[in-house]
Scaffold this active site. Structure first.
Site, PDB file in Angstrom:
ATOM      1  N   ASP A 271      -8.607  11.329  11.077  1.00 51.55           N
ATOM      2  CA  ASP A 271      -8.712  10.881   9.691  1.00 51.55           C
ATOM      3  C   ASP A 271      -9.460   9.553   9.625  1.00 51.55           C
ATOM      4  O   ASP A 271      -8.987   8.582   9.047  1.00 51.55           O
ATOM      5  CB  ASP A 271      -7.311  10.769   9.065  1.00 51.55           C
ATOM      6  CG  ASP A 271      -7.378  10.727   7.538  1.00 51.55           C
ATOM      7  OD1 ASP A 271      -8.468  11.013   6.979  1.00 51.55           O
ATOM      8  OD2 ASP A 271      -6.360  10.389   6.911  1.00 51.55           O
TER       9      ASP A 271
ATOM     10  N   GLY B  76       0.819  -1.210   0.000  1.00 53.76           N
ATOM     11  CA  GLY B  76       0.000   0.000   0.000  1.00 53.76           C
ATOM     12  C   GLY B  76       0.848   1.252   0.000  1.00 53.76           C
ATOM     13  O   GLY B  76       2.068   1.204   0.189  1.00 53.76           O
TER      14      GLY B  76
ATOM     15  N   LYS C 228       5.401   0.503   7.467  1.00 52.55           N
ATOM     16  CA  LYS C 228       5.256   1.790   6.811  1.00 52.55           C
ATOM     17  C   LYS C 228       6.580   2.503   6.865  1.00 52.55           C
ATOM     18  O   LYS C 228       7.085   2.778   7.959  1.00 52.55           O
ATOM     19  CB  LYS C 228       4.231   2.650   7.547  1.00 52.55           C
ATOM     20  CG  LYS C 228       2.849   2.128   7.437  1.00 52.55           C
ATOM     21  CD  LYS C 228       1.884   3.145   8.003  1.00 52.55           C
ATOM     22  CE  LYS C 228       0.470   2.602   7.902  1.00 52.55           C
ATOM     23  NZ  LYS C 228      -0.509   3.554   8.399  1.00 52.55           N
TER      24      LYS C 228
ATOM     25  N   VAL D   7       3.976   1.238   2.193  1.00 48.88           N
ATOM     26  CA  VAL D   7       3.749   0.154   3.144  1.00 48.88           C
ATOM     27  C   VAL D   7       4.227  -1.160   2.527  1.00 48.88           C
ATOM     28  O   VAL D   7       3.819  -1.512   1.416  1.00 48.88           O
ATOM     29  CB  VAL D   7       2.253   0.043   3.507  1.00 48.88           C
ATOM     30  CG1 VAL D   7       2.072  -0.967   4.629  1.00 48.88           C
ATOM     31  CG2 VAL D   7       1.704   1.407   3.901  1.00 48.88           C
TER      32      VAL D   7
ATOM     33  N   GLY E 265       0.591   5.377   1.489  1.00 45.02           N
ATOM     34  CA  GLY E 265      -0.211   6.311   2.269  1.00 45.02           C
ATOM     35  C   GLY E 265       0.475   7.649   2.304  1.00 45.02           C
ATOM     36  O   GLY E 265       1.554   7.825   1.729  1.00 45.02           O
ATOM     37  N   GLY E 266      -0.155   8.578   2.986  1.00 41.13           N
ATOM     38  CA  GLY E 266       0.429   9.906   3.091  1.00 41.13           C
ATOM     39  C   GLY E 266       1.793   9.837   3.743  1.00 41.13           C
ATOM     40  O   GLY E 266       2.685  10.639   3.482  1.00 41.13           O
TER      41      GLY E 266
END
Ligand SMILES: *[C@@H]1O[C@H](CO)[C@@H](O)[C@H](O)[C@H]1NC(C)=O
Ligand SMILES: *[C@@H]1O[C@H](CO)[C@@H](O)[C@H](O)[C@H]1NC(C)=O
Ligand SMILES: *[C@@H]1O[C@H](CO)[C@@H](O)[C@H](O)[C@H]1NC(C)=O
Ligand SMILES: *[C@@H]1O[C@H](CO)[C@@H](O)[C@H](O)[C@H]1NC(C)=O
Ligand SMILES: *[C@@H]1O[C@H](CO)[C@@H](O)[C@H](O)[C@H]1NC(C)=O
Ligand SMILES: *[C@@H]1O[C@H](CO)[C@@H](O)[C@H](O)[C@H]1NC(C)=O
Ligand SMILES: *[C@@H]1O[C@H](CO)[C@@H](O)[C@H](O)[C@H]1NC(C)=O
Length: 914
Positions: free
Chosen positions: A730, A613, A634, A620, A615-616
């Site tokens: 979030d 993945g 991450k 990941v 993300g901001g």
């Protein structure tokens, strides 16, 4: 002796004159008597008990002393209440009573009288009391000249008892009096390490309060105010307890008994605070004060509870001048009030009596305490350096009040371990404390920017899990212990020593090393060459044996691992570094908050081979720990120095958060440029993917599965809010992850603000800008301030997604937001138009409407109209229960508990009814 009215009054008059019986004064074994706020070294003898009261100075290091206002001081105000200690700073301030012995049972009493000590004429002060790590009660002060008391019977879980005052934002906590009395092992055994007894009421039938020395345990027996229609009888003869008495009520409290004044044959009284969940423990004391032997009189009574038809206590006769008591074998719960009726049986010639009553409520110990050997070590460190900060009470627990700079982990109900200590910039002087080496689970130790001198202790090398040791900017000297240097060079330990000019053996070699170099080399060659030769001979030897068929599995293994580099093979022994003794123990590597080195991450992720993945925060990766546990890692793209400090602060708060509906942080890596977080791996990915059917592996979730998922996610979020004071900021369906069995967990709360812990988050970037379009609380556009209710809004959007299967903003509808779309359909009352077509109408209308209603309340434009997460959890639970028809929600269980408490009653030493 006969029994008639006149005789009774005679007794009473006589006794009122002479007062209650007084026992010979015994030495006050182990009593702690603190007059809070009394100047240091002062003490005095209390006139009513002859006990000496001392200043609280030795038991607490914070707070300020005050004297109450002179107009409040009067002869009726006990001296203990004339001074107070007040705590204007710090959210938790704790007394440490070091007189306690682990495992012993104690009576603790705290007293409070405001007395306008600060001249501010407050008329409502509220604060909480904790005993050890557990909530005790809320103290509410509304009358400035009234003495408030709290009393508890509790077991010491360490060799000290701490009593903490918690500032809950509704006035400055203060305390006037603190007392601790050891109790005999055999009394009040219901109080143990997992539950305490909070005093609700302790009354007897005499005129003046009875306490020490009449009661050797200094319980205070208060007179029960004049009950209408009751009269009192009394005796001067002493009342003797049976052997093995579980409470040892003092004679002075049993010498009075109440009975009905008129011809009535019953005594009624009730208790209860109106809450059905409170658990009560009642003890009723009886003693016959009239000698009925030889007369044809009899006193036989039974006890009824509320409207029950069967008696709670079968008929009995109180024994003459003996202490007798009745109690249930457990706690009563489930009723708002408890009405007891003492009734004379038909064949009783005399009315019922009662001598004394004690009522306690149950306090369950819910919080895990810190591992005792860690407490001892960190306390020694605190004392050696005189650390102030908020270092009071339990070091790790409750999470909210954990000591600044400590990182702890816990597993289930096991005691917590200290795994990180950050004492940077703390003005430490002197040597490195050898108590650090006693913190067995330490992975992170930061002592940078202090004035530490002396050598780096060899004992630090015995810390098996240590992965970061920051000693920079001190005045340490001497040679670094060799094992530490080896581990650092092999990449298993981040060792920072900058700014210690006299420290050698790592980046710079030590004086004396150079002169010895040539000699060393010669010695080395002389020793090494034969060893190498011998090894070669051995290898060839075993190799040949192997080839010739005399295979021996054990021969190759050790030799191979000696020559293997960590990159080539991966085993726990290697991860832990080259320290020889480590190879024998294979430590469990899944320590939460474990620190990984970058090299370990490379191994775990197979050189960052599989991306799962983005993300901001960064990319990941998938990884596998040595025990096969899958993890998600991450990795942050870039890290500034400032970023690092924030990063570590976040890790510290994250490692304190444990809940089965929150994605667990297993560890982190912070090494040079590399910052990474290691989380548990959630096999089925995020809720969003399954709702949108975006990925090939998406599952069509049934209505019940959806409900279960949002319910679990709600529990996780509620825990963040109420358990940790963290606002997520979030919440969205892609931050709700699903495990192999669809268990839901909230993720990405990493950069949420721990409310109140620091103001660094209040800088622009954290206000208003965090969040994902479609989920952002509309109120944020005006207030620019995230609140718990903004999370509730976002969660409402998630529920709507779950219902409709649609994303929050749908481009084809222009700018129409999911809340508007659903609202217009709700107005038309068309449930099928709202629901996700993938459900094919398979849901129960009742629960669906309830959920729609809940979601709409969550997305209310005004935050004040939104429910709290606690309420969301409860509502979703009800909906789930509706789905799981036929399964009641716990009320039966409560009934069973109540009836069993009633059934298993204990009647000890009951003499035969006459
Ligand atoms: C307590 O006793 C002391 C000394 O006997 C006396 O000075 C003091 O007035 C007494 N206080 C009270 C409240 O009776
Ligand atoms: C306290 O001590 C004094 C003097 O020893 C004695 O006269 C008095 O009776 C004691 N009071 C109590 C309550 O024991
Ligand atoms: C406050 O407490 C004092 C002492 O117990 C009592 O005399 C007084 O009546 C109380 N005042 C109020 C307003 O309840
Ligand atoms: C404390 O007592 C309760 C009930 O008497 C019991 O269930 C519990 O196991 C006890 N706890 C400990 C630590 O002994
Ligand atoms: C006795 O007194 C109680 C309480 O005042 C009252 O409720 C009851 O009716 C009285 N009984 C008789 C028989 O007078
Ligand atoms: C902490 O250290 C103790 C003693 O070395 C050990 O028994 C325990 O398992 C460790 N705890 C964790 C979570 O590793
Ligand atoms: C008195 O009556 C109770 C039941 O009301 C009975 O259990 C008890 O045996 C009787 N006692 C005597 C002495 O008759």
């Amino acid at each position: 002796m006969g029994f008639h009215g006149q005789a009774i009054y005679a007794f009473i008059l006589h006794l009122f004159v002479s007062g209650t019986g007084v026992l010979a004064q015994s030495s006050n074994q182990g009593f702690v008597n603190l007059d809070c706020g009394l100047p240091r070294n002062e003490n005095y003898i209390d006139n009513s008990t002859n006990l000496t009261y001392y200043s609280d100075y030795e038991s607490i290091s914070t707070g300020k002393s005050y004297i109450i206002a002179t107009n409040v001081i009067s002869p009726s105000v006990p001296r203990q209440y004339e001074t107070v200690r007040s705590f204007p700073t710090g959210s938790r301030n704790c007394y440490t009573l070091e007189q306690a012995v682990q495992g012993e049972r104690y009576l603790l009493r705290a007293g409070f009288m405001y007395g306008n000590y600060d001249g501010s004429n407050s008329n409502a002060i509220l604060f909480d009391l904790h005993v050890g790590v557990n909530f005790w009660k809320t103290i509410e002060i509304t009358n400035s000249s009234y003495t408030y008391e709290a009393e508890i019977i509790t077991v010491a879980v360490a060799n000290f008892v701490s009593v903490c005052l918690i500032n809950t934002g509704r006035g400055i906590p203060f305390i006037s009096l603190l007392e601790m009395r050891p109790l005999k092992d055999s009394i009040y055994t219901l109080a143990n390490a997992s539950q305490s007894l909070d005093l609700y009421e302790r009354v007897y039938m005499g005129p003046y309060a009875v306490r020490y020395p009449s009661d050797p345990y200094d319980r205070v027996w208060q007179p029960w105010g004049p009950a209408p229609g009751w009269i009192t009888i009394s005796t001067k003869k002493s009342i003797v307890n049976y052997k093995d008495d579980e409470f040892e009520a003092p004679s002075a409290a049993l010498q009075f008994a109440a009975m009905p004044a008129n011809k009535s044959r019953e005594l009624n009284f009730d208790f209860g605070d109106g809450h059905t969940t409170t658990e009560y423990f009642f003890i009723f004391y009886f003693s016959e004060l009239v000698d009925l032997s030889g007369s044809n009189q009899s006193r036989i009574l039974s006890i009824y509870l509320s409207t029950d038809t069967d008696p709670w206590a079968e008929p009995f006769s109180p024994p003459y001048l003996r202490g007798f008591y009745l109690h249930a074998n457990g706690f009563f719960t489930g009723r708002t009030s408890y009405n007891f009726s003492l009734q004379a049986t038909e064949n009783s010639t005399l009315p019922p009596i009662i001598n004394a009553i004690e009522v306690f409520t149950r306090l369950v110990s819910t919080e895990a305490t810190t591992n005792l050997s860690d407490v001892r070590a960190i306390t020694a460190i605190k004392n050696q350096y005189g650390v102030k900060k908020n270092w009071m009470g339990d070091p790790c627990s409750p999470v909210k009040y954990a000591w600044d700079g400590l990182t702890c982990n816990s597993r289930g109900n096991d005691p917590e371990n200290i795994i990180g200590v950050d004492l940077s910039y703390s003005g430490l002087t002197g040597n490195i404390s050898d108590s650090f080496a006693l913190l067995n689970n330490l992975t992170y130790l930061d002592l940078s920017y202090n004035n530490l001198t002396g050598a780096v202790l060899y004992s630090l090398t015995t810390l098996p899990f240590l992965t970061v040791l920051n000693l920079s900017e001190n005045q340490l000297s001497g040679r670094l212990p060799d094992p530490l240097v080896k581990r650092a060079k092999a990449g298993y330990l981040v060792l920072q020593i900058n700014g210690n000019d006299d420290l050698c053996g790592y980046k710079n070699s030590c004086k004396g090393d150079k002169e010895m170099t040539t000699a060393n080399i010669i010695i080395l060659v002389m020793v090494a060459v034969p060893i190498v030769l011998i090894s070669v001979v051995f290898i060839i030897y075993f190799f040949c044996i192997n080839l010739s068929g005399f295979s021996s599995d054990m021969s190759m293994q050790p030799l191979r691992s000696e020559t293997m580099s960590p990159k080539e093979e991966f085993s726990p022994a290697h991860l832990m570094g080259p320290m020889q003794y480590m190879a024998h123990e294979v430590p469990d590597m899944r320590i939460e908050g474990r620190q990984f080195t970058y090299r370990q991450l490379e191994l775990i992720t197979n050189n960052f081979g599989r991306v799962v993945g983005k993300g901001g925060y960064g990319i990941v990766y998938h990884g596998c720990l040595e025990d096969g546990t899958e993890v998600a890692i991450k990795v942050s793209s870039k890290a500034s120095t400032q970023g690092r400090k924030e990063f570590f602060a976040e890790v510290r708060s994250l490692t304190k958060v444990h809940h089965k509906n929150l994605v667990a942080l297993i560890g982190y890596c912070m090494e040079g440029e590399h910052l990474a977080l290691v989380f548990e791996y959630m096999a089925l990915g995020c809720l969003k993917d399954h709702l949108t059917g975006r990925t090939s592996t998406a599952i069509v979730l049934s209505w019940k599965q959806r409900l279960q998922i949002v319910y679990e996610a709600a529990k996780g979020l509620d825990y963040l809010h109420t358990g940790c004071d963290i606002i997520h900021r979030d919440v969205k369906s892609s931050n709700i992850l699903l495990g192999q069995n669809l268990e839901a967990k909230i993720s990405d709360f990493g950069f949420s603000k721990v409310s109140g812990s620091s103001n660094r988050m209040d800088r622009g970037s954290y206000v208003g800008l965090v969040g994902t379009p479609g989920y952002i609380d509309p109120e944020l556009s005006t207030t620019l301030r995230h609140t718990y209710k903004s999370d509730v809004y976002s969660f409402g959007v998630v529920i709507l997604e779950m219902l409709t299967g649609e994303p929050p903003n749908r481009n084809i509808d222009g700018d129409s937001h999911i809340a508007k779309r659903v609202a217009s359909k709700v107005a038309k009352g068309n449930i099928n138009a709202i629901m996700d077509p993938k459900l094919r109408g398979e849901f129960c209308q009742n629960s669906v409407w309830k959920v729609v209603d809940l979601a709409m309340r969550c997305v209310a434009l005004s935050s004040s109209q939104r429910p709290t997460m606690v309420e969301v959890v409860l509502q979703l639970k009800e909906c789930l229960d509706l789905e799981t028809a036929g399964q009641p929600n716990g009320s039966i269980e409560d009934d069973v508990r109540l009836s069993s408490a009633l059934a298993v009653k204990t009647i000890k030493f009951a003499p035969a009814a006459r």
